[in-house]
Structure formats: C-alpha cells, structure tokens
Motif scaffolding. Structure first.
Motif, PDB file in Angstrom:
ATOM      1  N   THR A   3       0.781  -1.119   0.005  1.00 39.14           N
ATOM      2  CA  THR A   3       0.091   0.029   0.051  1.00 39.14           C
ATOM      3  C   THR A   3       0.916   1.068   0.041  1.00 39.14           C
ATOM      4  O   THR A   3       1.721   1.317   0.806  1.00 39.14           O
ATOM      5  N   LEU A   4       0.547   2.132  -0.949  1.00 34.36           N
ATOM      6  CA  LEU A   4       1.274   3.386  -1.043  1.00 34.36           C
ATOM      7  C   LEU A   4       0.539   4.479  -0.435  1.00 34.36           C
ATOM      8  O   LEU A   4      -0.462   4.577  -0.419  1.00 34.36           O
ATOM      9  N   SER A   5       1.644   5.393   0.049  1.00 36.46           N
ATOM     10  CA  SER A   5       1.010   6.882   0.781  1.00 36.46           C
ATOM     11  C   SER A   5       0.598   7.801  -0.472  1.00 36.46           C
ATOM     12  O   SER A   5       1.505   7.732  -1.614  1.00 36.46           O
ATOM     13  N   ASN A   6       0.001   8.660  -0.127  1.00 37.37           N
ATOM     14  CA  ASN A   6      -0.211  10.077  -0.850  1.00 37.37           C
ATOM     15  C   ASN A   6       1.260  10.709  -0.867  1.00 37.37           C
ATOM     16  O   ASN A   6       1.843  10.432   0.287  1.00 37.37           O
ATOM     17  N   VAL A   7       1.309  11.710  -1.825  1.00 35.93           N
ATOM     18  CA  VAL A   7       2.672  12.292  -1.772  1.00 35.93           C
ATOM     19  C   VAL A   7       2.471  13.695  -1.884  1.00 35.93           C
ATOM     20  O   VAL A   7       1.656  14.365  -2.670  1.00 35.93           O
TER      21      VAL A   7
END
Length: 157
Positions: A3-7
């Motif tokens: 799962t990737l986070s917002n940047v």
C-alpha cells in the motif's frame, strides 16, 4: 504491491500543463494532466515504489537529468480539490474552470498526489492522480483595487 501513501509536494513546479484536456501530439482529447518536477531523492523513492517517473535529459554536459511525474487530473470517481489562491480570496476550480491554469502566471503550488496501483496483462505500476492542489497566482497591480469592489451589493454610482 504494498500500500502506497499519498505524496505531498510543497512549492511544486509544474510543466506540460494541460488542464483543459486539449488533444495534441502527446495527449489524447479529454485527458487532463500536467507534470510535476521532482528532486533526485523523491524521484528515486517514487521510481522504486513503481511510480511512472520520467526523465528529461540534461541541457548541458555534466548536468543531472530533470525528473518529473505525470499527474492525471480526473473529475470522475474521485474529483480533486483545486483551489485558486489570491491575496484576498480563495476559490475552488472545477471541471469547467480548471482550464484557466493552463496559462495562469503561477507564484506557488502546494499539492497532494494520490497513487493508483494498476496491473494489466502481467504489467503493473503506479499512476499519479491529483488529490489536492492550492495554486497561488501572480497578481497584477490592479488586482487588489478591483478585489475590494467585488461582493458589494451596492451600485458604486
């Protein structure tokens, strides 16, 4: 894929603006997008996470390449929050007004980009979508003069 986070990118610099979705050699009609410049460290991190980081070759020998991330601006399923900021006002931009950013003189941008992880025919990656953007525009010498007169219900004569 994890799962990737917002940047979040403060004081962002954008290139290849096409908020109107105009058709061109590099863009299909209706595809609203832009590129955001990345520093070397952020570019390396995003690339290792599978984001679609692009590279512009150096202008002169010995210079480092310029890294950038293509960002889609889609108003369908999850529309972005885009705010146009002036010294006296903050106004939301929507699908019908966001095109003014194509030619605006921009002072600064703060933005949040959200990841969309995709997988098709054994290929996978991360596409960037605009989540939030605050765009401060450069105002001319008359902007504050006329801004004071906006919103008044009385006729000035």
């Amino acid at each position: 894929m994890n799962t990737l986070s917002n940047v979040s990118i403060e004081n962002a610099h954008i290139i290849f603006r096409n908020f109107s979705g105009e058709e061109s050699k590099f863009n299909k009609k209706g595809s609203r997008n832009f590129g955001v410049l990345l520093d070397v460290d952020l570019a390396a991190q995003l690339k290792s996470d599978g984001w679609n980081v692009k590279e512009l070759p150096p202008r002169e020998d010995g210079d480092i390449p310029t890294y950038w991330l293509p960002v889609s601006v889609a108003f369908g399923h999850i529309p972005p929050k885009i705010m146009l900021v002036t010294s006296n006002n903050m106004a939301p931009l929507d699908e019908t007004t966001v095109n003014q950013l194509d030619y605006a003189e921009i002072a600064s941008i703060d933005m949040i980009v959200r990841p969309y992880c995709w997988e098709v025919n054994g290929n996978s990656g991360v596409k960037a979508y605009l989540k939030t953007m605050y765009v401060t525009i450069v105002e001319d010498e008359f902007a504050s003069k006329y801004q004071r007169n906006m919103g008044s219900e009385e006729v000035p004569f």
